[in-house]
Design an enzyme around this catalytic site. Structure first.
Site, short mmCIF file in Angstrom:
data_model
loop_
_atom_site.label_atom_id
_atom_site.label_comp_id
_atom_site.label_asym_id
_atom_site.label_seq_id
_atom_site.Cartn_x
_atom_site.Cartn_y
_atom_site.Cartn_z
N THR A 74 35.35 38.76 27.37
CA THR A 74 35.27 37.34 27.01
C THR A 74 34.08 36.75 27.72
OG1 THR A 74 37.64 37.27 26.94
CG2 THR A 74 36.52 35.16 26.98
N GLU A 103 38.37 40.38 21.99
CA GLU A 103 39.64 41.09 22.13
C GLU A 103 40.79 40.09 22.12
OE1 GLU A 103 39.98 44.69 22.58
OE2 GLU A 103 41.59 43.52 21.68
N GLU A 107 48.98 41.40 27.00
CA GLU A 107 49.54 42.44 27.86
C GLU A 107 50.96 42.78 27.45
OE1 GLU A 107 49.16 42.17 32.12
OE2 GLU A 107 47.19 41.27 31.81
N LEU A 208 56.33 28.29 21.98
CA LEU A 208 56.89 26.96 22.26
C LEU A 208 58.01 27.06 23.30
CD1 LEU A 208 57.10 25.23 18.74
CD2 LEU A 208 55.53 24.73 20.61
N ALA A 210 59.26 26.40 26.71
CA ALA A 210 58.93 25.64 27.92
C ALA A 210 59.14 26.57 29.12
CB ALA A 210 59.82 24.42 28.02
N SER A 211 58.32 26.42 30.14
CA SER A 211 58.41 27.32 31.28
C SER A 211 57.89 26.65 32.54
CB SER A 211 57.57 28.58 31.00
OG SER A 211 56.20 28.24 30.92
N GLY A 215 50.61 31.74 32.98
CA GLY A 215 49.74 32.45 33.91
C GLY A 215 48.93 33.47 33.14
N CYS A 218 43.78 35.28 31.43
CA CYS A 218 42.91 34.70 30.39
C CYS A 218 42.97 33.20 30.23
CB CYS A 218 43.25 35.33 29.04
SG CYS A 218 42.82 37.07 28.97
N LYS A 221 41.22 30.82 32.81
CA LYS A 221 39.80 31.20 32.87
C LYS A 221 39.07 30.75 31.60
CE LYS A 221 38.23 35.36 31.75
NZ LYS A 221 37.89 36.76 31.69
C1 UDX Z 1 46.82 36.09 26.19
C2 UDX Z 1 46.68 35.95 24.66
O1 UDX Z 1 47.99 35.86 24.09
C3 UDX Z 1 45.89 37.13 24.08
O2 UDX Z 1 45.70 36.94 22.69
C4 UDX Z 1 44.54 37.22 24.78
O3 UDX Z 1 43.81 38.32 24.30
C5 UDX Z 1 44.74 37.32 26.28
O4 UDX Z 1 45.53 36.23 26.77
P1 UDX Z 1 48.39 37.47 27.86
O5 UDX Z 1 47.64 36.80 28.97
O6 UDX Z 1 48.64 38.93 27.94
O7 UDX Z 1 47.62 37.23 26.46
O8 UDX Z 1 49.80 36.75 27.78
P2 UDX Z 1 50.60 35.79 26.79
O9 UDX Z 1 51.71 36.54 26.18
O10 UDX Z 1 49.71 35.04 25.89
O11 UDX Z 1 51.27 34.76 27.84
C6 UDX Z 1 50.48 33.95 28.71
C7 UDX Z 1 51.36 33.09 29.60
O12 UDX Z 1 52.02 32.07 28.85
C8 UDX Z 1 52.47 33.85 30.31
O13 UDX Z 1 52.57 33.38 31.64
C9 UDX Z 1 53.70 33.50 29.53
O14 UDX Z 1 54.88 33.61 30.27
C10 UDX Z 1 53.40 32.06 29.15
N1 UDX Z 1 54.13 31.58 27.96
C11 UDX Z 1 53.93 32.17 26.75
C12 UDX Z 1 54.98 30.48 28.08
O15 UDX Z 1 55.15 29.92 29.16
N2 UDX Z 1 55.61 30.02 26.96
C13 UDX Z 1 55.44 30.60 25.72
O16 UDX Z 1 56.04 30.11 24.75
C14 UDX Z 1 54.57 31.70 25.62
#
Ligand code: UDX
Length: 401
Positions: A74, A103, A107, A208, A210-211, A215, A218, A221
């Site tokens: 990225t 990409e 994860e 959607l 809530a959390s 983190g 990506c 950043k």
């Molecule tokens: C993300 C993008 O989804 C992916 O397309 C990109 O290439 C890299 O960044 P990733 O960081 O692996 O992927 O995790 P992702 O599943 O997107 O979740 C990111 C964060 O959001 C996590 O901390 C997750 O717990 C949180 N999350 C996700 C929520 O709090 N609520 C949700 O509804 C979805």
């Protein structure tokens, strides 16, 4: 792993001989790290491009024939232009085409995302040579991805799309998290709100939940990169708009800890608090930008004794919290972690936390026992009936006093 084993030695090779492989390659995919810059101008916001630039210089130095360079890392928009200059200045009569192929893998689902992607994006210069190079990359993906899912465009649009995709995903989480604060103050339940709005096909139901906050390596950043670019172009309102997605995330993490302190009679000094989960999401040991890091640091500031449990992330947690080892314990067994604790905070949505024997856990805890569900994964009613004071995200708390 199975895929690697099947292909290794056949058409998949691993090598540390960079020079030889640069020389032999027709196409080079560059996937080097582009972390947020920690020093100098743009520190904390823009990407550190030193690894990309070193790679580009290596390629120029070693290459003896024309090559297609595909950027997978990225990168902030318009970097390909700079890279192309580096690649094409040392004119040895060699031509380099730079293609952007961002990409979108997440994860934990990387292989299925790769095998069955929503879309593959391939950007090139709109010149004859550029389009020809782009077509070569399209042909590779067309081996398993339907053509209508392969999108081609110019390099800048491809690079920007990656940042914007992550910004939009994170924005959804910040949006629902902001609403969770309102739900907690009123009689609404954020899960019900998310379900109701998600049924609108224009909104959609994914992302959607809530959390305690998002983190991962990506989201933060990429948004900060977007903010930096907007500021660079004098688009201050646009920069502020996207920065607010990060600010709401920080607010949400802060709110989670404040709820804990407030619920526990405004003091958590010397209280044992068990953190269930340290990874930034379930099914990974990755802790980069995990909200749990913030939560632990805040709890320790308040002189709590924190014990962290996680099925995969404990080693990373120990690294992340090197400076706090005096105040933090690391315990793989959640039952032991919760023993004599005043509170449990669920910070990662691991499946195994849904099926623990909370009655047994409750019996071994200090009373009153608190449970803060930062991922809304537990059966709150049932846990309340066991005796816990339960604090979900975006929903009324269930207490016994
Ligand atoms: C993300 C993008 O989804 C992916 O397309 C990109 O290439 C890299 O960044 P990733 O960081 O692996 O992927 O995790 P992702 O599943 O997107 O979740 C990111 C964060 O959001 C996590 O901390 C997750 O717990 C949180 N999350 C996700 C929520 O709090 N609520 C949700 O509804 C979805």
């Amino acid at each position: 792993m199975d895929i690697v084993k099947k292909s290794r030695g056949r058409n998949l090779f691993f090598s540390t001989d960079i020079e030889e492989n640069i020389r032999k390659a027709d196409i080079i995919f560059v996937s080097v790290n582009t972390p947020t810059k920690t020093y100098g101008s743009g520190a904390g916001k823009t990407a550190d491009l030193q690894y990309w630039e070193k790679t580009a210089r290596n390629i120029v130095r070693i290459a003896e024939s024309d090559k297609i360079i595909v950027e997978k890392s990225t990168l902030p928009v318009r970097t390909a232009e700079a890279m192309e200059r580096i690649l094409n200045t040392m004119n040895k009569g060699i031509h380099f085409d730079v293609i952007s192929n961002p990409e979108f893998l997440a994860e934990g689902t990387a292989i299925s995302d790769l095998e069955n992607p929503d879309r593959v994006l391939i950007g090139s210069h709109e010149t004859d040579k550029g389009r020809r190079a782009r077509e070569e990359i399209v042909e590779i993906y067309a081996n398993w991805v339907p053509r209508d899912r392969i999108i081609t465009c110019d390099v800048w649009s491809a690079e920007l799309s990656k940042l914007v995709a992550n910004a939009f995903l994170a924005q959804r989480i910040s949006s629902i998290n902001s609403i969770s604060a309102l739900c907690e103050r009123t009689q609404a339940d954020v899960k019900k709100v998310a379900h109701a709005i998600g049924m609108d096909s224009r909104i959609g139901s994914k992302f959607l939940n809530a959390s305690v906050g998002f983190g991962g390596s990506c989201f933060r950043k990429d948004i900060l990169n977007l903010v930096y670019i907007c500021e660079h172009y004098g688009l201050h309102e646009v920069a502020q708009y996207w920065e607010s997605v990060v600010k709401i995330n920080e607010y949400q993490e802060g709110r989670f800890v404040k709820t804990m302190i407030h619920a526990m009679f405004n003091t958590i000094a010397h209280k044992r608090i068990a953190l269930f989960g340290f990874a930034f999401k379930a099914n990974t040991g990755d802790t980069r930008e995990s909200p749990a890091i913030y939560v632990v640091r805040k709890l320790v500031e308040e002189h709590a004794r924190v014990v962290i449990t996680d099925p995969e992330a404990l080693r990373n947690a120990e690294q992340d919290l090197k400076d706090l080892h005096e105040y933090v314990e690391f315990e793989p067994d959640p039952y032991k972690a919760a023993r004599h604790a005043h509170a449990i905070a669920v910070t990662t949505e691991w499946d195994q936390y849904k099926t623990l024997d909370y009655k047994k856990i409750f019996e071994n805890m200090e009373k009153p026992a608190f449970l803060f569900d930062g991922r809304n994964i537990l059966d709150h009613q049932k846990i309340h009936e066991i005796g816990f004071n339960v604090y979900p995200i975006g929903k009324q708390s269930l207490v016994h006093f």
